[in-house]
Write an enzyme that holds these catalytic residues in place. Structure first.
Site, PDB file in Angstrom:
ATOM      1  N   TYR A   1     -12.793   2.357 -17.735  1.00 20.54           N
ATOM      2  CA  TYR A   1     -12.049   3.557 -17.318  1.00 20.54           C
ATOM      3  C   TYR A   1     -11.446   4.159 -18.582  1.00 20.54           C
ATOM      4  CZ  TYR A   1      -9.887   5.690 -13.065  1.00 20.54           C
ATOM      5  OH  TYR A   1      -9.548   6.488 -12.000  1.00 20.54           O
TER       6      TYR A   1
ATOM      7  N   ASP B   1      -4.367  -1.794  -7.213  1.00 21.76           N
ATOM      8  CA  ASP B   1      -5.177  -2.222  -6.052  1.00 21.76           C
ATOM      9  C   ASP B   1      -6.664  -2.143  -6.381  1.00 21.76           C
ATOM     10  OD1 ASP B   1      -4.996   0.584  -6.123  1.00 21.76           O
ATOM     11  OD2 ASP B   1      -4.822   0.815  -3.947  1.00 21.76           O
TER      12      ASP B   1
ATOM     13  N   GLY C   1       0.833  -1.204   0.000  1.00 21.69           N
ATOM     14  CA  GLY C   1       0.000   0.000   0.000  1.00 21.69           C
ATOM     15  C   GLY C   1       0.858   1.240   0.000  1.00 21.69           C
TER      16      GLY C   1
ATOM     17  N   THR D   1       1.208   3.230   2.577  1.00 22.66           N
ATOM     18  CA  THR D   1       1.823   3.394   3.894  1.00 22.66           C
ATOM     19  C   THR D   1       2.438   2.104   4.409  1.00 22.66           C
ATOM     20  OG1 THR D   1       0.019   4.932   4.358  1.00 22.66           O
ATOM     21  CG2 THR D   1       1.454   4.353   6.193  1.00 22.66           C
ATOM     22  N   ARG D   2       1.675   1.021   4.332  1.00 23.28           N
ATOM     23  CA  ARG D   2       2.116  -0.240   4.935  1.00 23.28           C
ATOM     24  C   ARG D   2       2.096  -1.362   3.905  1.00 23.28           C
ATOM     25  NH1 ARG D   2      -1.611  -1.214  10.061  1.00 23.28           N
ATOM     26  NH2 ARG D   2      -3.346  -0.809   8.646  1.00 23.28           N
ATOM     27  N   ILE D   3       2.724  -2.467   4.297  1.00 24.14           N
ATOM     28  CA  ILE D   3       2.677  -3.666   3.464  1.00 24.14           C
ATOM     29  C   ILE D   3       1.900  -4.725   4.231  1.00 24.14           C
ATOM     30  CG2 ILE D   3       4.047  -5.472   2.346  1.00 24.14           C
ATOM     31  CD1 ILE D   3       6.285  -3.435   2.019  1.00 24.14           C
TER      32      ILE D   3
ATOM     33  N   ASP E   1     -12.587   1.227  -0.366  1.00 29.03           N
ATOM     34  CA  ASP E   1     -11.330   0.856   0.293  1.00 29.03           C
ATOM     35  C   ASP E   1     -10.857   2.044   1.124  1.00 29.03           C
ATOM     36  OD1 ASP E   1      -8.821   0.119   1.109  1.00 29.03           O
ATOM     37  OD2 ASP E   1      -8.062  -0.372  -0.890  1.00 29.03           O
TER      38      ASP E   1
HETATM   39  N1  ATP Z   1      -0.271   1.157  12.151  1.00 30.01           N
HETATM   40  C1  ATP Z   1      -0.966   1.895  11.296  1.00 30.01           C
HETATM   41  N2  ATP Z   1      -0.320   2.647  10.385  1.00 30.01           N
HETATM   42  C2  ATP Z   1      -0.995   3.366   9.492  1.00 30.01           C
HETATM   43  N3  ATP Z   1      -2.347   3.416   9.425  1.00 30.01           N
HETATM   44  C3  ATP Z   1      -3.046   2.693  10.310  1.00 30.01           C
HETATM   45  C4  ATP Z   1      -2.402   1.884  11.276  1.00 30.01           C
HETATM   46  N4  ATP Z   1      -3.372   1.259  11.990  1.00 30.01           N
HETATM   47  C5  ATP Z   1      -4.539   1.642  11.508  1.00 30.01           C
HETATM   48  N5  ATP Z   1      -4.378   2.540  10.504  1.00 30.01           N
HETATM   49  C6  ATP Z   1      -5.456   3.179   9.754  1.00 30.01           C
HETATM   50  O1  ATP Z   1      -5.434   2.624   8.458  1.00 30.01           O
HETATM   51  C7  ATP Z   1      -5.535   3.656   7.467  1.00 30.01           C
HETATM   52  C8  ATP Z   1      -4.567   3.291   6.350  1.00 30.01           C
HETATM   53  O2  ATP Z   1      -5.061   2.092   5.789  1.00 30.01           O
HETATM   54  P1  ATP Z   1      -4.135   0.985   5.158  1.00 30.01           P
HETATM   55  O3  ATP Z   1      -3.219   0.429   6.171  1.00 30.01           O
HETATM   56  O4  ATP Z   1      -5.069   0.072   4.466  1.00 30.01           O
HETATM   57  O5  ATP Z   1      -3.319   1.910   4.131  1.00 30.01           O
HETATM   58  P2  ATP Z   1      -2.129   1.527   3.192  1.00 30.01           P
HETATM   59  O6  ATP Z   1      -1.234   0.504   3.803  1.00 30.01           O
HETATM   60  O7  ATP Z   1      -1.471   2.765   2.747  1.00 30.01           O
HETATM   61  O8  ATP Z   1      -2.858   0.859   2.046  1.00 30.01           O
HETATM   62  P3  ATP Z   1      -3.449   1.575   0.766  1.00 30.01           P
HETATM   63  O9  ATP Z   1      -2.373   2.333   0.113  1.00 30.01           O
HETATM   64  O10 ATP Z   1      -3.880   0.367  -0.018  1.00 30.01           O
HETATM   65  O11 ATP Z   1      -4.577   2.398   1.187  1.00 30.01           O
HETATM   66  C9  ATP Z   1      -5.233   4.981   8.127  1.00 30.01           C
HETATM   67  O12 ATP Z   1      -6.195   5.954   7.756  1.00 30.01           O
HETATM   68  C10 ATP Z   1      -5.268   4.693   9.632  1.00 30.01           C
HETATM   69  O13 ATP Z   1      -6.339   5.364  10.277  1.00 30.01           O
HETATM   70  C1  PAU Z   2      -5.729   5.834  -5.474  1.00 32.54           C
HETATM   71  C2  PAU Z   2      -4.625   4.947  -4.952  1.00 32.54           C
HETATM   72  C3  PAU Z   2      -3.490   5.805  -4.404  1.00 32.54           C
HETATM   73  C4  PAU Z   2      -5.228   4.115  -3.807  1.00 32.54           C
HETATM   74  O1  PAU Z   2      -4.291   3.253  -3.253  1.00 32.54           O
HETATM   75  C5  PAU Z   2      -4.104   3.981  -6.065  1.00 32.54           C
HETATM   76  O2  PAU Z   2      -5.140   3.175  -6.517  1.00 32.54           O
HETATM   77  C6  PAU Z   2      -3.507   4.727  -7.220  1.00 32.54           C
HETATM   78  O3  PAU Z   2      -2.379   5.147  -7.168  1.00 32.54           O
HETATM   79  N1  PAU Z   2      -4.314   4.900  -8.313  1.00 32.54           N
HETATM   80  C7  PAU Z   2      -3.912   5.565  -9.519  1.00 32.54           C
HETATM   81  C8  PAU Z   2      -4.980   6.502 -10.012  1.00 32.54           C
HETATM   82  C9  PAU Z   2      -6.295   5.844 -10.376  1.00 32.54           C
HETATM   83  O4  PAU Z   2      -6.666   4.796  -9.858  1.00 32.54           O
HETATM   84  O5  PAU Z   2      -6.999   6.406 -11.271  1.00 32.54           O
HETATM   85  K     K Z   3      -6.726   2.449  -0.609  1.00 32.95           K
END
Ligand code: ATP
Ligand code: PAU
Ligand code: K
Length: 244
Positions: free
Chosen positions: A87, A96, A8, A10-12, A117
């Site tokens: 699209y 994703d 993602g 932020t996280r994996i 999501d």
């Molecule tokens: N440890 C954490 N780190 C970051 N976000 C967290 C954590 N725990 C819960 N969250 C919540 O999860 C949300 C981020 O979601 P998620 O972890 O699915 O994002 P991601 O890893 O960036 O994935 P994506 O890019 O697919 O959205 C934040 O808005 C936050 O409120």
């Molecule tokens: C919108 C995010 C950042 C959500 O993770 C990702 O799906 C992305 O980078 N999308 C590209 C733009 C689009 O989906 O039209």
């Molecule tokens: K997302």
């Protein structure tokens, strides 16, 4: 056995699947990527396939160390998907979102579906009952909203997510919590209401890091499943093997 990895923004998140059964989930950061994959493979020695979907800045090269022991599949928009992509910029559509749309088709056949999501960004994706992927919306996620208020103003503090006690915020923190949390909840319910005016019937899937926090606050009935992307990734790979 299959190890699926969702990179993602932020996280994996990673999960080991035996057929359709999810055995274990792992959450980690980019810096710990190799070490974590190594540990997972040590624990589950029957893993033969590594399936990655990445919207983050982790590329295929990051997994090269495992290339000799595993079949690595980096999911891309060139792969077969179970929907027609309407699209108008299919090349820029997030992988994703494509995987989520595929999961919606596999898990909820022959009906209209809206996938929400709630991650770093919140995405809405609509796939109609004839499996046309139509698109949706992209908006900042919960944490991003708190961070933006702080980062782009002089006076607003950075707050941790908290449930607002009141609609009318009677202090700076309470105004922020009401704005971010109530605002997002109204936004999601509002989107669902607008979609209802165009489609009389559709199911709603809510996923992402904020699934549990949001699910209980929404007016509408939804399928809340924070593992939906991981499950969908497993199904997308099975589909690819059958159709490639
Ligand atoms: N440890 C954490 N780190 C970051 N976000 C967290 C954590 N725990 C819960 N969250 C919540 O999860 C949300 C981020 O979601 P998620 O972890 O699915 O994002 P991601 O890893 O960036 O994935 P994506 O890019 O697919 O959205 C934040 O808005 C936050 O409120
Ligand atoms: C919108 C995010 C950042 C959500 O993770 C990702 O799906 C992305 O980078 N999308 C590209 C733009 C689009 O989906 O039209
Ligand atoms: K997302």
């Amino acid at each position: 056995m299959i190890l699926v990895v969702d990179v993602g923004n932020t996280r994996i998140k990673a999960a080991v699947f035996e057929g359709a059964i999810l055995l274990e989930i792992f959450v980690f950061t980019k810096i710990e990527l190799e070490k974590n994959i190594e540990n997972i493979l040590n624990k589950f020695q029957k893993v033969a396939h590594l399936v990655v979907s990445s919207v983050g800045d982790v590329e295929k090269q990051s997994f090269l160390a495992f290339d000799s022991v595993l079949n690595i599949c980096f999911v891309s928009n060139e792969d077969p998907f179970p929907f027609q992509n309407k699209y108008t910029t299919p090349k820029t559509l997030g992988i994703d979102r494509m995987v989520l749309a595929a999961g919606a088709v596999f898990q909820f056949p022959n009906q209209n579906r809206l996938v929400i999501d709630a991650g770093t960004c919140i995405t809405y994706d609509f796939i109609d009952h004839q499996n046309n992927y139509l698109g949706g919306a992209i908006t900042p996620g919960l944490r991003l909203r708190y961070e933006s208020l702080h980062n782009y103003t002089a006076k607003l503090p950075l707050l941790a997510l908290e449930s607002p006690k009141e609609l009318i915020g009677n202090s700076t923190p309470n105004s922020i919590h009401s704005g971010v949390v109530n605002g997002l909840v109204y936004e999601i319910d509002g989107f669902i209401t607008e979609y209802s005016t165009r489609y009389s019937n559709f199911i709603i899937i809510l996923t992402g890091g904020d699934t549990d926090f949001l699910a209980k606050r929404l007016k509408n009935t939804i399928f809340a499943n924070s593992n939906f992307l991981l499950e969908s990734l497993n199904q997308t790979f099975q589909y690819k093997i059958k159709n490639d």
